[in-house]
Enzyme design. Structure first.
Site, PDB file in Angstrom:
ATOM      1  N   ARG A 198      -5.824 -17.913  15.258  1.00 19.63           N
ATOM      2  CA  ARG A 198      -5.123 -17.016  14.363  1.00 19.63           C
ATOM      3  C   ARG A 198      -4.749 -15.750  15.136  1.00 19.63           C
ATOM      4  NH1 ARG A 198      -4.784 -21.025  11.951  1.00 19.63           N
ATOM      5  NH2 ARG A 198      -5.688 -21.569   9.923  1.00 19.63           N
TER       6      ARG A 198
ATOM      7  N   ALA B  96       5.954   7.288   2.172  1.00 18.43           N
ATOM      8  CA  ALA B  96       4.687   6.622   2.481  1.00 18.43           C
ATOM      9  C   ALA B  96       4.249   7.034   3.873  1.00 18.43           C
ATOM     10  CB  ALA B  96       4.820   5.105   2.386  1.00 18.43           C
TER      11      ALA B  96
ATOM     12  N   GLU C  50       6.928  14.778   4.460  1.00 12.36           N
ATOM     13  CA  GLU C  50       8.203  14.080   4.503  1.00 12.36           C
ATOM     14  C   GLU C  50       9.254  14.687   3.575  1.00 12.36           C
ATOM     15  OE1 GLU C  50       7.645   9.898   3.947  1.00 12.36           O
ATOM     16  OE2 GLU C  50       6.529   9.669   5.825  1.00 12.36           O
TER      17      GLU C  50
ATOM     18  N   GLY D  38       0.114 -12.898   5.685  1.00 11.26           N
ATOM     19  CA  GLY D  38       0.073 -14.001   6.633  1.00 11.26           C
ATOM     20  C   GLY D  38      -0.306 -13.589   8.039  1.00 11.26           C
TER      21      GLY D  38
ATOM     22  N   GLU E 167      -2.844  -4.961   6.707  1.00 13.18           N
ATOM     23  CA  GLU E 167      -2.377  -3.719   6.090  1.00 13.18           C
ATOM     24  C   GLU E 167      -2.512  -3.746   4.576  1.00 13.18           C
ATOM     25  OE1 GLU E 167       1.471  -0.695   6.008  1.00 13.18           O
ATOM     26  OE2 GLU E 167       1.650  -2.633   6.981  1.00 13.18           O
TER      27      GLU E 167
ATOM     28  N   GLU F 103       7.170  15.862  14.816  1.00 14.43           N
ATOM     29  CA  GLU F 103       8.117  15.858  15.919  1.00 14.43           C
ATOM     30  C   GLU F 103       8.587  14.425  16.181  1.00 14.43           C
ATOM     31  OE1 GLU F 103       8.426  17.217  20.619  1.00 14.43           O
ATOM     32  OE2 GLU F 103       6.592  17.584  19.468  1.00 14.43           O
TER      33      GLU F 103
ATOM     34  N   GLU G 239      10.287  12.641  14.042  1.00 18.68           N
ATOM     35  CA  GLU G 239      10.441  11.922  12.773  1.00 18.68           C
ATOM     36  C   GLU G 239      11.800  12.272  12.171  1.00 18.68           C
ATOM     37  OE1 GLU G 239       7.723  10.949   8.840  1.00 18.68           O
ATOM     38  OE2 GLU G 239       7.498  12.891   9.819  1.00 18.68           O
TER      39      GLU G 239
END
Length: 202
Positions: free
Chosen positions: A56, A95, A115, A134, A138, A157, A159
């Site tokens: 895996r 997010a 953000e 799969g 996360e 910085e 972003e």
């Protein structure tokens, strides 16, 4: 007509995870192929049910928090961000990844300020999702932010993103017609729609 061979589960259907699960795959060896700040890629030797060996590959992720920022005018905040694996920009809710030891709600509050320059008076946990079961560990916890207070963005910085306001009904239509394909955003807006409907029915 043949009878369906599969069992019918009645409500409430239980969670899929269970103790002493006959589907369990047991890791006997692992090799870390990539190790970075927020993700690592691991190759695992496992024994599958019945004892046969297999391999895996897993992307291990530190987790994230997402938030639906809902204004008094029934608009939400969407971000337009470039996502390099797919070589294009996407519409998404705000997010961000969890810092080590950080609680999800603290991450959500921090990321919304960074953000979008927005803080919120009220926070509600909408749910938790696993967006790539799969191949990745996360998990994203999604919150509703209300009572918005507008301020200045504090982007990291390097972003780059665009923030817009969209009517909630339009955002839901964007999920339905393919303008929004990001899974956390689709799920979050579905949860929000149900949450608001239940609140209105009280």
């Amino acid at each position: 007509m043949n009878a369906c061979p599969f069992p019918l589960l009645t409500s409430p259907v239980p969670f899929a995870a269970r103790e002493n699960d006959p589907l369990t795959e047991t890791t006997v060896k692992e090799n870390v192929l990539v190790d970075r700040k927020f993700i690592s890629i691991v190759e695992e030797d496992v024994l599958i049910p019945g004892g046969r060996p297999s391999k895996r590959f897993c992307l291990r992720h530190s987790g994230a928090a997402g938030m639906v920022a809902l204004g008094d005018d029934n608009t939400i905040l969407l971000e337009r961000q470039w996502r390099h694996p797919l070589r294009r920009a996407f519409w998404e809710i705000p997010a961000g990844k969890l810092d080590p030891g950080e609680e999800e709600i603290m991450c959500a509050q921090r990321e919304l300020v960074e953000e979008c320059g927005v803080s919120a008076e009220r926070w509600t946990r909408l749910g938790e999702l696993n967006n790539a079961i799969g191949y990745s560990s996360e998990r994203i916890v999604v919150f509703l932010a209300e009572g918005l207070i507008w301020g200045e963005q504090q982007l990291d910085e390097g972003e780059h993103l665009e923030v817009v306001r969209v009517k909630l009904d339009e955002a839901l239509e964007m999920c339905a017609d393919g303008r929004i394909t990001d899974v956390k955003t689709i799920v979050a807006l579905f949860w929000l729609e149900r949450h608001l409907a239940k609140r209105a029915a009280k």
